[in-house]
Write an enzyme that holds these catalytic residues in place. Sequence first.
Site, PDB file in Angstrom:
ATOM      1  N   ASP A  24       0.827  -1.196   0.000  1.00 45.36           N
ATOM      2  CA  ASP A  24       0.000   0.000   0.000  1.00 45.36           C
ATOM      3  C   ASP A  24       0.871   1.259   0.000  1.00 45.36           C
ATOM      4  O   ASP A  24       1.984   1.256   0.539  1.00 45.36           O
ATOM      5  CB  ASP A  24      -0.899  -0.003   1.247  1.00 45.36           C
ATOM      6  CG  ASP A  24      -2.020   1.008   1.157  1.00 45.36           C
ATOM      7  OD1 ASP A  24      -2.357   1.440   0.036  1.00 45.36           O
ATOM      8  OD2 ASP A  24      -2.556   1.377   2.219  1.00 45.36           O
ATOM      9  N   ASN A  72     -10.826  -2.911  -5.801  1.00 45.94           N
ATOM     10  CA  ASN A  72     -10.090  -1.901  -6.559  1.00 45.94           C
ATOM     11  C   ASN A  72     -10.746  -1.504  -7.874  1.00 45.94           C
ATOM     12  O   ASN A  72     -10.369  -0.499  -8.488  1.00 45.94           O
ATOM     13  CB  ASN A  72      -8.655  -2.372  -6.830  1.00 45.94           C
ATOM     14  CG  ASN A  72      -7.765  -2.328  -5.609  1.00 45.94           C
ATOM     15  OD1 ASN A  72      -6.777  -3.053  -5.529  1.00 45.94           O
ATOM     16  ND2 ASN A  72      -8.095  -1.485  -4.645  1.00 45.94           N
TER      17      ASN A  72
END
Length: 246
Positions: A24, A72
């Site tokens: 991330d 996502n």
Amino acid sequence: MAVSEPDAASGTRPGPRHVAIIMDGNGRWAQARGRPRLFGHHAGAKRVREIVECCPNLGVKYLTIFAFSTENWKRTQVEVAGLMSLFRRYISKEMNALAAQNVRVRFIGDRVRLDEKLIALMDKLEAKTEGNDGTHLTIALNYGGRDEVARATRRLAQDVAAGKLDPDKVDQETLPKYLDTHVLPDPDLVVRTSGEARISNFLLWQSAYAEYEFIDTLWPDFTGEELGRLCASYGKRDRRFGAVKT
């Protein structure tokens, strides 16, 4: 589940055999430099190579990375299209190197929404490295833990309906055989970069007894040295799996 004994001299346990990473911070890394988010994703893809290469020296046999989640798809069409292009480019560029480095590559996740060219490249990379026995690199692509459990449960139910499986014999050892990760050991250590302290639907079943590390480093800045420190820290943890010392 066997618990490894600590080293008599140092009092530490062996380092993690299976490390899973939630990569991330690519977007924030790029934005801090005044660049578009995709610039950060390209930098993050380059970082993967260093981490894979350092695994053998750290005793990490299995590395699982979270590349793209089922959630996502909610991102902008530009970012999603750019990521899919990046995945195709990464696989094409790294295929020969991964094979030469004795890396075994697998992909987990639901491939239904992925384009045919990407799926073909995934299949080709898996086939090209299937005989390798070095680092086992698993890439979670269009992956979600809840989605995986739902798909596994559906297959299990189909086997029960077909008479292949006795429902009375279904226990906690049965479902893992239907998961995407059925050929992999459970992760020992799960790392999330970028300062966020959540697991984001990653390896929900498999990480029931994993150790977690939430670190501030953004993924493009994450190094093999930092992974080494995390592995060393893991070795100092007291892992009892519900038991008590006698």
